[in-house]
Enzyme design. Structure first.
Site, PDB file in Angstrom:
ATOM      1  N   GLU A   1     -21.011  14.582 -22.653  1.00  0.00           N
ATOM      2  CA  GLU A   1     -20.652  13.376 -21.879  1.00  0.00           C
ATOM      3  C   GLU A   1     -21.861  12.456 -21.738  1.00  0.00           C
ATOM      4  OE1 GLU A   1     -18.009  12.052 -20.769  1.00  0.00           O
ATOM      5  OE2 GLU A   1     -16.468  13.564 -20.480  1.00  0.00           O
TER       6      GLU A   1
ATOM      7  N   LYS B   1     -22.550  14.965 -10.880  1.00  0.00           N
ATOM      8  CA  LYS B   1     -21.840  14.898  -9.606  1.00  0.00           C
ATOM      9  C   LYS B   1     -20.770  15.963  -9.544  1.00  0.00           C
ATOM     10  CE  LYS B   1     -18.667  11.950  -7.128  1.00  0.00           C
ATOM     11  NZ  LYS B   1     -17.793  10.809  -7.186  1.00  0.00           N
TER      12      LYS B   1
ATOM     13  N   ARG C   1      -7.066  15.177 -10.418  1.00  0.00           N
ATOM     14  CA  ARG C   1      -7.853  14.426 -11.396  1.00  0.00           C
ATOM     15  C   ARG C   1      -8.366  15.303 -12.542  1.00  0.00           C
ATOM     16  NH1 ARG C   1      -7.817  10.163  -8.141  1.00  0.00           N
ATOM     17  NH2 ARG C   1      -9.104   9.959  -6.269  1.00  0.00           N
TER      18      ARG C   1
ATOM     19  N   SER D   1     -19.695  13.834  -0.537  1.00  0.00           N
ATOM     20  CA  SER D   1     -19.198  13.839   0.839  1.00  0.00           C
ATOM     21  C   SER D   1     -18.956  15.243   1.388  1.00  0.00           C
ATOM     22  CB  SER D   1     -17.917  13.008   0.921  1.00  0.00           C
ATOM     23  OG  SER D   1     -16.922  13.514   0.053  1.00  0.00           O
TER      24      SER D   1
ATOM     25  N   CYS E   1     -14.400   1.737 -10.178  1.00  0.00           N
ATOM     26  CA  CYS E   1     -13.289   2.672 -10.341  1.00  0.00           C
ATOM     27  C   CYS E   1     -12.060   2.023  -9.756  1.00  0.00           C
ATOM     28  CB  CYS E   1     -13.585   3.997  -9.648  1.00  0.00           C
ATOM     29  SG  CYS E   1     -12.492   5.337 -10.202  1.00  0.00           S
TER      30      CYS E   1
ATOM     31  N   ARG F   1     -12.386  10.877   0.073  1.00  0.00           N
ATOM     32  CA  ARG F   1     -11.022  10.378  -0.138  1.00  0.00           C
ATOM     33  C   ARG F   1     -10.382   9.964   1.178  1.00  0.00           C
ATOM     34  NH1 ARG F   1      -9.356  14.540  -4.997  1.00  0.00           N
ATOM     35  NH2 ARG F   1     -10.955  13.767  -6.418  1.00  0.00           N
TER      36      ARG F   1
ATOM     37  N   TYR G   1     -25.509  10.671   1.645  1.00  0.00           N
ATOM     38  CA  TYR G   1     -25.167  10.145   2.981  1.00  0.00           C
ATOM     39  C   TYR G   1     -26.252  10.505   3.993  1.00  0.00           C
ATOM     40  CZ  TYR G   1     -20.793   9.750   0.479  1.00  0.00           C
ATOM     41  OH  TYR G   1     -19.861   9.431  -0.485  1.00  0.00           O
TER      42      TYR G   1
ATOM     43  N   LYS H   1     -19.140  14.230 -14.223  1.00  0.00           N
ATOM     44  CA  LYS H   1     -18.455  14.240 -12.935  1.00  0.00           C
ATOM     45  C   LYS H   1     -17.329  15.263 -12.984  1.00  0.00           C
ATOM     46  CE  LYS H   1     -15.773  11.367  -9.789  1.00  0.00           C
ATOM     47  NZ  LYS H   1     -15.337   9.998  -9.443  1.00  0.00           N
TER      48      LYS H   1
ATOM     49  N   CYS I   1      -7.371   7.058 -11.005  1.00  0.00           N
ATOM     50  CA  CYS I   1      -8.512   6.229 -11.414  1.00  0.00           C
ATOM     51  C   CYS I   1      -8.193   5.292 -12.580  1.00  0.00           C
ATOM     52  CB  CYS I   1      -9.700   7.117 -11.777  1.00  0.00           C
ATOM     53  SG  CYS I   1     -10.258   8.121 -10.381  1.00  0.00           S
TER      54      CYS I   1
HETATM   55  C1  PBG Z   1     -14.188   7.438  -7.386  1.00  0.00           C
HETATM   56  C2  PBG Z   1     -15.246   8.167  -6.636  1.00  0.00           C
HETATM   57  C3  PBG Z   1     -15.100   9.325  -5.870  1.00  0.00           C
HETATM   58  C4  PBG Z   1     -16.351   9.604  -5.331  1.00  0.00           C
HETATM   59  C5  PBG Z   1     -17.223   8.625  -5.760  1.00  0.00           C
HETATM   60  N1  PBG Z   1     -16.514   7.748  -6.589  1.00  0.00           N
HETATM   61  C6  PBG Z   1     -13.900  10.100  -5.542  1.00  0.00           C
HETATM   62  C7  PBG Z   1     -13.148  10.816  -6.573  1.00  0.00           C
HETATM   63  O1  PBG Z   1     -13.490  10.862  -7.756  1.00  0.00           O
HETATM   64  O2  PBG Z   1     -12.109  11.352  -6.178  1.00  0.00           O
HETATM   65  C8  PBG Z   1     -16.677  10.766  -4.430  1.00  0.00           C
HETATM   66  C9  PBG Z   1     -17.929  10.652  -3.670  1.00  0.00           C
HETATM   67  C10 PBG Z   1     -18.074  11.650  -2.584  1.00  0.00           C
HETATM   68  O3  PBG Z   1     -17.295  12.602  -2.430  1.00  0.00           O
HETATM   69  O4  PBG Z   1     -19.029  11.485  -1.809  1.00  0.00           O
HETATM   70  N2  PBG Z   1     -14.149   6.075  -7.011  1.00  0.00           N
END
Ligand code: PBG
Length: 332
Positions: free
Chosen positions: A236, A251, A220, A277, A123, A208, A316, A198, A133
């Site tokens: 998708e 996700k 986004r 996260s 990304c 972030r 995590y 996603k 992105c």
């Molecule tokens: C984009 C990406 C994101 C996450 C994984 N890949 C952030 C986004 O789309 O803003 C989020 C992963 C997480 O929150 O643990 N590179």
């Protein structure tokens, strides 16, 4: 009286002891299903804790190697690398720099721990000055102009040794373009895990902060999915598989268990779920306050994601959870 119900039937009989409960348990989670996220930056001996993700660190290649070795010892077969760049610019050029942190770490891991499966997140958001992105045209992310840049990043990861590249950008057509670039460069055996379904989610907040990748303006929602859409998620996935994805991802995980379940019913490829996260941070925060039992909560969360139909979980909690698992189930 025929025994079609109570009192002949008592479902509590198989719940009476831990042994009976273990035998009756339908869902098992194995450390071999877990994929541990790693945030990597250049340097040596780096281990900076991320304040919103307690227990998660920004690492340098050497400390990422040590961490990965402990994952393998716990039966976790795979890591996914996210890069913290040294510089950001409008195109995110460091994403395809062969000497950047992700590439350096992938090379080191594949050399020193060859059995480890190395995934890389493909990304541009960590690498762009505006935090989106892809490349901008005005205030919009230009889909088609972004595709070749994603392909360059994926190719650079493959050259560094990545076993699986995982595009997370949500541009239309990116899986096909990445597949073509890999095949054209002699990497036809490297796999693609597409972040297919996603959602534009509030649950990415702590990531972030960790990756310093929040968009500097806007959000986004113009490229990531709307939270209300499960049928669109199937489209998708279907498209990504048609373009050559080897595995697909849903996700976040927890608010989207129904999407995982639908995907499982419809597609026969491996399905990954990203326990993101924000989902992790909520558990840690409540656990630290004594409001919930962290261990039991994590066990229940991971079990539910597998029960919904996921084969792989990016989480995590991987290291803690792997330590808590015995014979596919969690100790009470
Ligand atoms: C984009 C990406 C994101 C996450 C994984 N890949 C952030 C986004 O789309 O803003 C989020 C992963 C997480 O929150 O643990 N590179």
């Amino acid at each position: 009286m025929s025994s079609q119900g109570f009192p002949a039937v008592r479902l509590r009989r198989l719940r009476r002891t831990a042994g009976l409960r273990a035998m009756a348990r339908e869902t098992r989670v194995s450390p071999s299903q877990l994929i541990a996220p790693l945030f990597v930056r250049k340097g040596k001996n780096v281990r900076e804790e991320i304040s919103s993700l307690p227990g998660v660190f920004r690492l340098s290649p050497d400390t990422a190697r040590a961490e990965s070795e402990s994952f393998l010892r716990l039966g976790i077969p795979a890591v996914i690398l996210f890069g913290i760049p040294e510089r950001k610019d409008a195109e995110g050029t460091e994403a395809w720099d062969d000497d950047a942190a992700v590439q350096e770490t992938a090379r080191l891991l594949k050399k020193e721990l060859p059995e480890l499966v190395v995934l890389t997140d493909v990304c541009l958001d960590e690498y762009t000055s505006h935090g989106h992105c892809g490349v901008l045209r005005g205030e919009e992310v230009d889909n088609d102009a972004t595709l070749p840049l994603l392909a360059r990043a994926a190719l650079s990861h493959a050259r560094a040794g990545a076993d699986i590249v995982a595009p997370s950008d949500m541009m239309d057509g990116r899986v096909g373009v990445i597949r073509e670039a890999l095949d054209g460069a002699g990497f036809s055996e490297r796999a693609i895990l597409a972040y297919s379904a996603k959602t534009a989610s509030a649950f990415y907040g702590p990531f972030r902060e960790a990756a310093d990748s929040a968009p500097k303006f806007g959000d986004r929602r113009g490229y990531q999915m709307d939270a209300g859409n499960a049928r669109e998620a199937m489209r998708e996935i279907e498209l990504d598989l048609a373009e050559g994805a080897d595995a697909v991802m849903v996700k976040p995980a927890l608010s989207y268990l129904d999407v995982i379940q639908r995907a499982r019913a419809r597609f026969d490829c491996p399905i990954a779920a990203y326990n993101v996260s924000g989902e992790y941070a909520m558990v840690k925060a409540a656990g630290r306050n004594g409001w919930i039992d962290e261990k039991r909560t994590v066990c229940e969360i991971l079990t539910s994601i597998v029960r919904a139909g996921a084969d792989w979980i990016l989480t995590y909690h991987a290291k803690d959870a792997a330590g808590w698992l015995v014979d596919g189930t969690f100790l009470a």
